[in-house]
Design a protein around this motif. Structure first.
Motif, short mmCIF file in Angstrom:
data_model
loop_
_atom_site.label_atom_id
_atom_site.label_comp_id
_atom_site.label_asym_id
_atom_site.label_seq_id
_atom_site.Cartn_x
_atom_site.Cartn_y
_atom_site.Cartn_z
N VAL A 141 0.82 -1.08 0.10
CA VAL A 141 -0.25 0.06 -0.05
C VAL A 141 0.99 1.40 -0.02
O VAL A 141 1.67 1.56 0.99
N VAL A 142 0.91 2.23 -1.10
CA VAL A 142 1.74 3.07 -1.36
C VAL A 142 1.02 4.41 -0.97
O VAL A 142 -0.19 4.71 -1.73
N VAL A 185 -1.23 -2.36 -4.47
CA VAL A 185 -0.65 -3.27 -5.19
C VAL A 185 -0.55 -4.83 -4.84
O VAL A 185 0.06 -4.83 -3.73
N ARG A 186 -0.85 -5.68 -5.62
CA ARG A 186 -0.59 -7.13 -5.23
C ARG A 186 0.15 -7.93 -6.24
O ARG A 186 -0.30 -7.91 -7.48
N PHE A 187 0.85 -8.43 -5.78
CA PHE A 187 1.81 -9.43 -6.67
C PHE A 187 2.51 -10.55 -5.82
O PHE A 187 2.49 -10.82 -4.67
N ASP A 188 2.84 -11.47 -6.64
CA ASP A 188 3.64 -12.80 -6.27
C ASP A 188 4.95 -12.33 -6.20
O ASP A 188 5.55 -11.66 -6.98
N ALA A 189 5.74 -12.67 -5.39
CA ALA A 189 7.19 -12.61 -5.33
C ALA A 189 8.12 -12.78 -6.36
O ALA A 189 8.62 -12.09 -7.04
N GLY A 190 7.83 -14.20 -6.83
CA GLY A 190 8.59 -14.61 -7.83
C GLY A 190 9.71 -15.31 -7.54
O GLY A 190 9.92 -15.66 -6.33
N PRO A 191 10.71 -15.78 -8.46
CA PRO A 191 11.77 -16.66 -8.21
C PRO A 191 12.73 -15.88 -7.29
O PRO A 191 13.06 -14.51 -7.19
N PRO A 192 13.56 -16.71 -6.33
CA PRO A 192 14.78 -16.05 -5.78
C PRO A 192 15.65 -15.13 -6.49
O PRO A 192 15.83 -15.39 -7.63
N GLY A 193 16.28 -14.09 -5.63
CA GLY A 193 16.98 -13.29 -6.32
C GLY A 193 17.31 -11.98 -5.68
O GLY A 193 16.30 -11.61 -4.75
#
Ligand SMILES: [Cu+2]
Length: 630
Positions: free
Chosen positions: A103-104, A139-147
């Motif tokens: 939340v921005v 905004v909602r999103f999945d983190a995704g791959p490690p990095g």
């Protein structure tokens, strides 16, 4: 001293009008909150049932990148709602598979916030969130791959990350860990930042008011790290500035584990190490690295662009105190600034074997005044005296004479200072005892700190080079001035000096001209008009590229026939042999930053004229050496 153009090339004119808002940089004010320094040890937000919720707010505050009592500046920074604003911004750190809800809130006056990096890594999709003044967006999103990634914001629709001015510090690291079962790794996250006033032309000089920072602080106020011999150390470096930084570790190799950016990260295959002492981190890029401190003492990890480790003027614009300008005893603590971290490595209790003095070879390296210099643009150089040969009247060489050492043979190099100012010599890339590492006022340990070498004094450095390769020696005292004056040279360590053949084993050392008013050329082995080199078809040559320029952290070297790239075999980086899968034939083109060395093997296959060229990062040729192949 003359001023380089590096920053100017990259800053151009992006978003100037937007960038002047939301506020001009101003002196510290009692009305704005104090911005906290974020050491990136703890992730922000609340993780519950696989969802991280983080409430970010952009607002203005008073930032103290130097000491807490030193002058500060008003800049925009991210806060977690209800907490102090932070530079760098709050760390977003989650295990892979985590859903993220951000939340921005934009609490900047009068400026729309453009937020980048709040999206699933490795997926396609919208990547910018606009938040008008006073508004809140979710905004909602999945983190995704490690990095190792980052997020950032600006008040211009077009500006790049780290653009100058009061919005240059709106960025934070975003780390996705591999597995929750493994726990959070014991690593450290360092965000590189750069602040320069919005009306700055972009030139970088000691007299400028600007700041290069690591996790919100400028050396010597950056965090001091402490490890014990044998520890496993992991850093994640996030470059949110507009310029590349060749990051250099003293005393040890580090392994580059991954290279990434805001959007993606690529881990190198395990089993094929990328050991270096200097790794160039481009703007908007990240790396992760691991290393093991093997010897106790004080060590530096710093950018090797000399202009990024200057002590700049105080933020209130007052002049630098005299002792922070030139020729002081404590170079490291008083003259260096910016992108530097100090690392103390403590002994692990095992006794350190006494140095083997048997058969120690003795050399003298004399730092001497050359002709043609001025007080502001001095001409200095080195003379090498081997064993009993003393030639006290010899003029210094430009660049410094190549020092050829035998692997495993103890050597004593007495540095004699005939200059009118203090100096010190750093044996760049050599794995040695801290006290001899040559950072004046810092190397060594409790009760035994390496001194600056006063005029008419000397210092005996002792080490035993453990591996064959290409290394550098250069001052670590006022190096921006002294290196440009002519003080730098190559060290070649070989298994058998008697079979060393300088006609087939070639040092190609790139450095800054003593007079560099237009920045339009570089020196190749001390000249900008190199004599033609002769080679023979079918014979194998080793080319040792040494980049010891004081700025230009993105030069490109090439071997060309007409406009066609030739091929060479990569064999070593920073003095360390490449593993077989990386020691490959490839197009003869290498990008390099300050403080890097690269070794290539080149075997001409046909007679004719060939060129070795060095170009700037944007393709302007800076020097060209003809090669006649017969
Ligand atoms: Cu740098």
């Amino acid at each position: 001293m003359t001023r380089p153009f590096v920053i100017a090339l990259t800053l151009c004119s992006v978003g100037l009008t937007h960038d002047a808002s939301p506020s001009r940089p101003t002196r510290r004010s009692a009305l704005v909150e104090r911005i906290a320094i974020n050491d990136n040890r703890a992730g922000a937000g609340t993780l519950r049932d696989g969802v991280l919720t983080i409430r970010l707010e952009a607002r203005l505050g008073d930032w103290r990148p130097d000491g807490d009592a030193d002058p500060g500046i008003t800049v925009a920074a991210f806060a977690e709602a209800g907490k102090p604003a932070q530079i760098p911004g709050p760390l977003i750190r989650v295990p892979t598979g985590t859903a993220i809800r951000v939340v921005v809130r934009n609490s900047l006056p009068d400026s729309t916030l453009f937020v980048h990096g709040l999206y699933t890594r490795g997926a396609r999709g919208s990547d910018t969130v606009q938040v008008k003044p006073g508004e809140v967006r979710e905004v909602r999103f999945d983190a995704g791959p490690p990095g190792t990634y980052f997020y950032w914001a600006t008040t211009s629709a077009t500006a790049a990350v780290g653009f100058r001015g009061p919005v240059s510090q709106l960025s934070g690291a975003f780390v996705v860990d591999s597995s929750p079962a493994l726990g959070t790794p014991r690593d450290r996250v360092f965000v590189l930042g750069f602040w320069t006033p919005g009306d700055n032309t972009g030139f970088v000089a000691r007299t400028d008011v600007n700041r290069f920072v690591i996790n919100g602080k400028s050396w010597p106020h950056t965090e001091r790290l402490t490890y014990t011999v044998g520890d496993s150390v992991r850093f994640r470096i996030v470059n949110t500035t507009v310029v590349p930084h060749p990051m250099h570790l003293h005393g040890f190799y580090f392994n580059v584990d991954s290279r990434g950016s805001e959007r993606s990260d690529t881990a190198y295959a395990t089993g094929s190490a990328h050991f270096v002492v200097t790794e160039r981190v481009a703007p908007g890029r990240t790396i992760s690295l691991t290393w093991v401190p093997e010897r106790a003492g004080n060590w530096l990890f710093h950018c090797h662009d000399n202009y990024h480790v200057l002590r700049n003027r105080p933020l209130d614009g007052s002049p630098l105190p005299a002792e922070q300008r030139m020729h002081v005893n404590n170079h490291a603590l008083e003259m260096m600034g910016g992108l530097v971290m100090g690392i103390e490595v403590r002994p692990n209790g095992s006794p350190v074997p006494p140095p083997n003095d048997h058969g120690r070879r003795r050399l003298r390296l004399v730092a001497r005044v050359d002709s043609g210099g001025t007080d502001t643009e001095p001409a200095y150089g080195y003379v090498l005296q081997d064993g009993g040969s003393t030639t006290p009247t010899r003029s210094p060489l430009l660049p410094g004479p190549t020092i050829v050492l035998k692997r495993g043979e103890p050597v004593s190099i007495t540095v004699v200072n005939e200059l009118p100012e203090a100096t010190a010599v750093h044996w760049h890339g050599i794995e040695l005892e801290s006290y001899f590492d040559g950072v004046a006022g810092f190397s060594g340990g409790p009760g035994r700190v390496s001194p600056a070498i006063a005029p008419r004094d000397s210092f005996e450095a002792r080490f035993t080079p453990p591996r064959a390769g290409t290394f550098i020696y250069h001052p670590h005292a006022d190096e921006e001035r002294q290196q440009q004056a002519g003080l730098s040279g190559a060290i070649i360590v070989v298994d058998d000096p008697t079979s060393y053949d300088p006609t087939h084993d070639l040092v190609l050392l790139v450095s800054t001209p003593r007079r560099d008013a237009d920045g339009g050329t570089v020196l190749l082995n001390g000249t900008n008009a190199p004599q033609p080199l002769d080679m023979r078809v079918g014979e194998r040559y080793r080319l040792r590229l040494v980049d010891i320029h004081t700025y230009r952290p993105s030069m490109i070297t090439r071997l060309l026939r007409d406009s066609t790239l030739l091929t060479w075999r990569a064999v070593a980086k920073d003095g360390r042999d490449l593993p077989p899968d990386q020691a490959t034939m490839r197009p003869a083109q290498q990008q390099s930053g300050n403080g890097e060395t690269y070794d290539f093997e080149f075997t001409p296959t046909a007679p004719g004229n060939v060129r070795f060229t060095v170009s700037s990062g944007v393709g302007v040729q800076l020097v060209s050496m003809p090669i006649r192949v017969r």
